[in-house]
Design a protein around this motif. Structure first.
Motif: not given
Length: 294
Positions: A82-93
């Motif tokens: 399983d892969h735990l992620l932290v994503v930044d919604h203020a940095s869109m790619k």
């Protein structure tokens, strides 16, 4: 920040990954940062590219031909972890389809015992005799943490707290009793790391019932200096932030270190029985992992 060392076999392309239940569910949020499980293998690939950026471009890992070609840190374990992620919604790619997606800025790889038993076992077993500990605790559920990685601008308290909030939520969901994994100290000369290794040996060595020894042909003695010759403040200051974070949580250190020439590191085993975790941190994240729940 890479718990775990590579298995000796050359990495292969992972296919048909098993994704966890409630894939993509939000486990916590602070401002624009969200912690959750990977939604699909496209996100796992992005996490692999993040790992490559940190381990191979920023640090001193040596890439093989496949890793260089794909620019991803990948191995067969990725398919069923399983892969735990932290994503930044203020940095869109933008992805290949031109759609904007939040940037993945942090990741942890998680492997539960029942999944490991269905495949190649735990990744950490290449360095430490963890099976002896598992066999001695037949009623306990083990979980392996590995491939910890955070993009450099995000290496701050907020991101680390979100990662640990996600891990704690995962531990509660699957009723995990023991977490383990390897943590890396930069450098491959144990004598140059004598202060750090000796400090860990004298101050954080696992009690007998939780002690795990490095495999015989890779064992490096950690007791390199007498305790009265260890500058504790200097050693603690020199330790990687990840190792210090584990110690604050109440982690134990295994018996013996392992040199990992491919990644240019010396690894130590982290053992964290949930029952032994620092109650201050358990209370901080919440007995039900509610602190950063959205």
């Amino acid at each position: 920040m890479r718990p775990g060392a590579p298995i000796s076999a050359a990495p292969t392309r992972a296919t048909s990954p098993r994704m966890p239940a409630k894939t993509g569910e939000t486990l916590g949020r602070i401002g624009s940062l969200e912690v959750r499980m990977a939604r699909n293998f496209k996100e796992v690939r992005k996490a692999q590219r993040l790992r490559y950026q940190v381990f191979y471009e920023e640090m001193s890992a040596i890439a093989d031909a496949n890793t260089l070609a794909t620019r991803r840190d990948a191995d067969p374990f990725d398919a069923y972890c399983d892969h735990l992620l932290v994503v930044d919604h203020a940095s869109m790619k933008r992805n290949k389809l031109g759609r904007l997606k939040p940037e993945i800025v942090g990741t942890y790889r998680i492997l539960r015992q029942e999944i490991a038993d269905q495949h190649a076992g735990f990744y950490t077993a290449a360095e430490y005799d963890i099976q002896a500990l598992i066999d001695a605790n037949p009623g306990k559920r083990f979980m392996e943490l590995g491939r910890s990685c955070v993009l450099k601008p995000y290496r701050n308290k907020k991101t680390v707290e979100l990662l640990w909030h996600g891990i704690w939520a995962y531990v509660l969901r699957y009723k995990i009793d023991v977490m383990l994994g390897c943590a890396s100290i930069e450098g491959t000369d144990p004598d140059a790391l004598a202060g750090q290794l000796s400090f860990l040996h004298h101050n954080a060595r696992a009690p007998e019932k939780w002690r795990v020894r490095a495999v015989k042909d890779r064992y490096i003695e950690m007791n390199r200096l007498p305790s009265d010759q260890v500058n504790a403040k200097q050693a603690l200051r020199s330790l990687p932030p990840l190792v210090k974070g584990y110690l604050r949580l109440g982690a134990f250190i295994g018996d013996g270190a392992v040199v990992d020439p491919q990644f240019g590191t010396t690894d130590v085993l982290i053992i964290m029985p949930v029952s032994e975790l620092n109650t201050r941190y358990v209370n901080y994240y919440g007995a039900d992992a509610s602190r950063y729940s959205s």
